[in-house]
Write a protein that holds these residues in place. Structure first.
Motif, PDB file in Angstrom:
ATOM      1  N   SER A 107      -3.454  32.792  82.245  1.00  0.00           N
ATOM      2  CA  SER A 107      -4.879  33.021  82.530  1.00  0.00           C
ATOM      3  C   SER A 107      -5.318  32.104  83.661  1.00  0.00           C
ATOM      4  O   SER A 107      -4.943  30.927  83.696  1.00  0.00           O
ATOM      5  CB  SER A 107      -5.734  32.770  81.288  1.00  0.00           C
ATOM      6  OG  SER A 107      -5.456  33.719  80.287  1.00  0.00           O
ATOM      7  N   ASP A 108      -6.109  32.649  84.575  1.00  0.00           N
ATOM      8  CA  ASP A 108      -6.538  31.838  85.708  1.00  0.00           C
ATOM      9  C   ASP A 108      -8.045  31.869  85.918  1.00  0.00           C
ATOM     10  O   ASP A 108      -8.551  31.377  86.931  1.00  0.00           O
ATOM     11  CB  ASP A 108      -5.810  32.264  86.994  1.00  0.00           C
ATOM     12  CG  ASP A 108      -6.004  33.737  87.326  1.00  0.00           C
ATOM     13  OD1 ASP A 108      -5.303  34.231  88.231  1.00  0.00           O
ATOM     14  OD2 ASP A 108      -6.857  34.390  86.678  1.00  0.00           O
ATOM     15  N   TYR A 109      -8.738  32.414  84.948  1.00  0.00           N
ATOM     16  CA  TYR A 109     -10.183  32.484  85.073  1.00  0.00           C
ATOM     17  C   TYR A 109     -10.776  32.393  83.684  1.00  0.00           C
ATOM     18  O   TYR A 109     -10.325  33.089  82.759  1.00  0.00           O
ATOM     19  CB  TYR A 109     -10.574  33.791  85.759  1.00  0.00           C
ATOM     20  CG  TYR A 109     -12.046  33.969  86.014  1.00  0.00           C
ATOM     21  CD1 TYR A 109     -12.737  35.032  85.435  1.00  0.00           C
ATOM     22  CD2 TYR A 109     -12.744  33.096  86.843  1.00  0.00           C
ATOM     23  CE1 TYR A 109     -14.088  35.205  85.665  1.00  0.00           C
ATOM     24  CE2 TYR A 109     -14.091  33.267  87.079  1.00  0.00           C
ATOM     25  CZ  TYR A 109     -14.761  34.320  86.494  1.00  0.00           C
ATOM     26  OH  TYR A 109     -16.100  34.483  86.732  1.00  0.00           O
ATOM     27  N   PHE A 110     -11.804  31.562  83.534  1.00  0.00           N
ATOM     28  CA  PHE A 110     -12.353  31.276  82.210  1.00  0.00           C
ATOM     29  C   PHE A 110     -13.869  31.318  82.276  1.00  0.00           C
ATOM     30  O   PHE A 110     -14.481  30.900  83.273  1.00  0.00           O
ATOM     31  CB  PHE A 110     -11.898  29.878  81.738  1.00  0.00           C
ATOM     32  CG  PHE A 110     -10.410  29.712  81.785  1.00  0.00           C
ATOM     33  CD1 PHE A 110      -9.788  29.254  82.931  1.00  0.00           C
ATOM     34  CD2 PHE A 110      -9.630  30.031  80.685  1.00  0.00           C
ATOM     35  CE1 PHE A 110      -8.410  29.122  82.990  1.00  0.00           C
ATOM     36  CE2 PHE A 110      -8.255  29.894  80.723  1.00  0.00           C
ATOM     37  CZ  PHE A 110      -7.641  29.439  81.875  1.00  0.00           C
ATOM     38  N   SER A 131      -8.800  28.491  87.626  1.00  0.00           N
ATOM     39  CA  SER A 131      -7.748  27.562  87.204  1.00  0.00           C
ATOM     40  C   SER A 131      -7.405  26.523  88.270  1.00  0.00           C
ATOM     41  O   SER A 131      -6.711  25.549  87.976  1.00  0.00           O
ATOM     42  CB  SER A 131      -6.492  28.337  86.822  1.00  0.00           C
ATOM     43  OG  SER A 131      -6.024  29.102  87.910  1.00  0.00           O
ATOM     44  N   ASN A 132      -7.883  26.712  89.491  1.00  0.00           N
ATOM     45  CA  ASN A 132      -7.605  25.715  90.523  1.00  0.00           C
ATOM     46  C   ASN A 132      -8.642  24.574  90.503  1.00  0.00           C
ATOM     47  O   ASN A 132      -8.651  23.716  91.383  1.00  0.00           O
ATOM     48  CB  ASN A 132      -7.559  26.362  91.908  1.00  0.00           C
ATOM     49  CG  ASN A 132      -8.857  27.031  92.297  1.00  0.00           C
ATOM     50  OD1 ASN A 132      -9.780  27.141  91.488  1.00  0.00           O
ATOM     51  ND2 ASN A 132      -8.934  27.488  93.533  1.00  0.00           N
ATOM     52  N   MET A 133      -9.507  24.605  89.506  1.00  0.00           N
ATOM     53  CA  MET A 133     -10.518  23.572  89.342  1.00  0.00           C
ATOM     54  C   MET A 133     -10.356  22.959  87.949  1.00  0.00           C
ATOM     55  O   MET A 133      -9.836  23.601  87.039  1.00  0.00           O
ATOM     56  CB  MET A 133     -11.923  24.165  89.472  1.00  0.00           C
ATOM     57  CG  MET A 133     -12.174  24.894  90.773  1.00  0.00           C
ATOM     58  SD  MET A 133     -13.748  25.783  90.748  1.00  0.00           S
ATOM     59  CE  MET A 133     -14.888  24.417  90.788  1.00  0.00           C
ATOM     60  N   LEU A 176     -15.259  21.964  81.582  1.00  0.00           N
ATOM     61  CA  LEU A 176     -14.063  21.204  81.905  1.00  0.00           C
ATOM     62  C   LEU A 176     -12.850  22.016  81.494  1.00  0.00           C
ATOM     63  O   LEU A 176     -12.838  22.643  80.420  1.00  0.00           O
ATOM     64  CB  LEU A 176     -14.065  19.864  81.153  1.00  0.00           C
ATOM     65  CG  LEU A 176     -15.221  18.909  81.467  1.00  0.00           C
ATOM     66  CD1 LEU A 176     -15.103  17.664  80.596  1.00  0.00           C
ATOM     67  CD2 LEU A 176     -15.241  18.538  82.923  1.00  0.00           C
ATOM     68  N   LEU A 177     -11.834  21.999  82.326  1.00  0.00           N
ATOM     69  CA  LEU A 177     -10.611  22.749  82.066  1.00  0.00           C
ATOM     70  C   LEU A 177      -9.422  21.812  82.116  1.00  0.00           C
ATOM     71  O   LEU A 177      -9.230  21.101  83.101  1.00  0.00           O
ATOM     72  CB  LEU A 177     -10.443  23.861  83.114  1.00  0.00           C
ATOM     73  CG  LEU A 177      -9.137  24.644  83.096  1.00  0.00           C
ATOM     74  CD1 LEU A 177      -8.985  25.421  81.789  1.00  0.00           C
ATOM     75  CD2 LEU A 177      -9.075  25.596  84.294  1.00  0.00           C
ATOM     76  N   ASN A 178      -8.625  21.820  81.072  1.00  0.00           N
ATOM     77  CA  ASN A 178      -7.385  21.061  81.022  1.00  0.00           C
ATOM     78  C   ASN A 178      -6.245  22.054  80.815  1.00  0.00           C
ATOM     79  O   ASN A 178      -5.987  22.503  79.689  1.00  0.00           O
ATOM     80  CB  ASN A 178      -7.427  20.033  79.886  1.00  0.00           C
ATOM     81  CG  ASN A 178      -6.187  19.142  79.874  1.00  0.00           C
ATOM     82  OD1 ASN A 178      -5.115  19.546  80.289  1.00  0.00           O
ATOM     83  ND2 ASN A 178      -6.357  17.929  79.404  1.00  0.00           N
ATOM     84  N   LYS A 179      -5.586  22.401  81.903  1.00  0.00           N
ATOM     85  CA  LYS A 179      -4.539  23.432  81.825  1.00  0.00           C
ATOM     86  C   LYS A 179      -3.289  22.923  81.113  1.00  0.00           C
ATOM     87  O   LYS A 179      -2.525  23.699  80.562  1.00  0.00           O
ATOM     88  CB  LYS A 179      -4.188  23.906  83.239  1.00  0.00           C
ATOM     89  CG  LYS A 179      -5.353  24.622  83.932  1.00  0.00           C
ATOM     90  CD  LYS A 179      -4.940  25.118  85.303  1.00  0.00           C
ATOM     91  CE  LYS A 179      -4.767  23.998  86.298  1.00  0.00           C
ATOM     92  NZ  LYS A 179      -6.041  23.299  86.582  1.00  0.00           N
ATOM     93  N   THR A 180      -3.085  21.623  81.138  1.00  0.00           N
ATOM     94  CA  THR A 180      -1.885  21.057  80.518  1.00  0.00           C
ATOM     95  C   THR A 180      -1.850  21.357  79.019  1.00  0.00           C
ATOM     96  O   THR A 180      -0.805  21.683  78.468  1.00  0.00           O
ATOM     97  CB  THR A 180      -1.846  19.539  80.743  1.00  0.00           C
ATOM     98  OG1 THR A 180      -1.865  19.283  82.146  1.00  0.00           O
ATOM     99  CG2 THR A 180      -0.586  18.934  80.138  1.00  0.00           C
TER     100      THR A 180
END
Lengths: 112, 115
Positions: free
Chosen positions: A30-33, A52-54, A65-69
């Motif tokens: 997923s790359d958009y939330f 997802s680039n932010m 806030l996004l934490n992809k890890t």
């Protein structure tokens, strides 16, 4: 209108305090939330989105806030008001294609 | 219209009956989605339509569920031989295209109660 989620996790906050609502998403592709707010008897309404680039995006009184890890999203609401009382959902998708996939939601209750 | 309109807003039906739920999307929106929301649950994707392409039916829970979209506008979700577990709020959304960035506008939903 009928309550949309009687058994949802509930967050109770005092009016004027900050609120933090958390969400774990499922698809690492997923790359958009998006965060949605749903009031009783209404459909979900867009609050704020993030790509997802932010890792952080701010709006008016809201921050995502996004934490992809760890595949985690949070919604922060500053100076929470009674009108913020609602159910909040996170949703994930890909920018191009696929329908939104929604999380289970959190009920925010603001104590005046 | 100015928003997504759904009808009826409430529907009570007897178990075993068929029901039809209607969605009028925003004029000009090419994509239309149906979701189901049960008590204590998030929104569950059912089906979506994009332009003249074949619909994505991957979320329909059984063959009792079907949907059509006539003329690229109004959509009808049909549930045949309703069961009590079909009781939920059925939400429709439309967007200017498929893909998250187009943004979804939701209707207020149809609350279905199967007795």
């Amino acid at each position: 209108g009928e309550s949309v989620g009687l058994h949802l996790p509930t967050l109770s906050v005092q009016e004027g305090d900050n609120s933090i609502i958390n969400c774990a998403y499922s698809n690492s592709a997923s790359d958009y939330f998006i965060w949605y707010k749903q009031e009783s008897g209404k459909g979900p309404q867009f609050i704020i989105d993030i790509r997802s680039n932010m890792d952080k995006r701010q709006g008016q009184r809201v921050t995502v806030l996004l934490n992809k890890t760890v595949k985690h999203l949070s919604l922060q609401i500053a100076a929470t008001q009674p009108g913020d009382s609602a159910v909040y959902f996170c949703a994930e998708t890909m920018i191009f294609g696929t329908p939104l996939v929604f999380g289970k939601g959190t009920r925010l209750s603001v104590i005046a | 219209g100015a928003g997504v309109s759904q009808s009826p807003s409430n529907k009570v039906t007897e178990k075993g009956k068929d029901v039809e739920l209607r969605c009028d999307p925003i004029s000009g929106h090419t994509a239309l989605y149906w979701y189901r929301q049960s008590l204590g649950q998030g929104l569950e994707f059912l089906i979506y339509f994009q332009g003249n392409s074949a619909p994505d039916k991957s979320g329909l829970p059984s063959d009792r569920f079907s949907a059509e979209r006539t003329g690229g506008s109004v959509s009808t979700l049909t549930i045949q031989r309703t069961q009590q577990e079909d009781s939920a709020v059925y939400l429709c959304a439309s967007s200017a295209g498929v893909g998250g960035l187009y943004g979804y506008t939701f209707g207020s939903g149809t609350r279905l109660t199967v007795v």
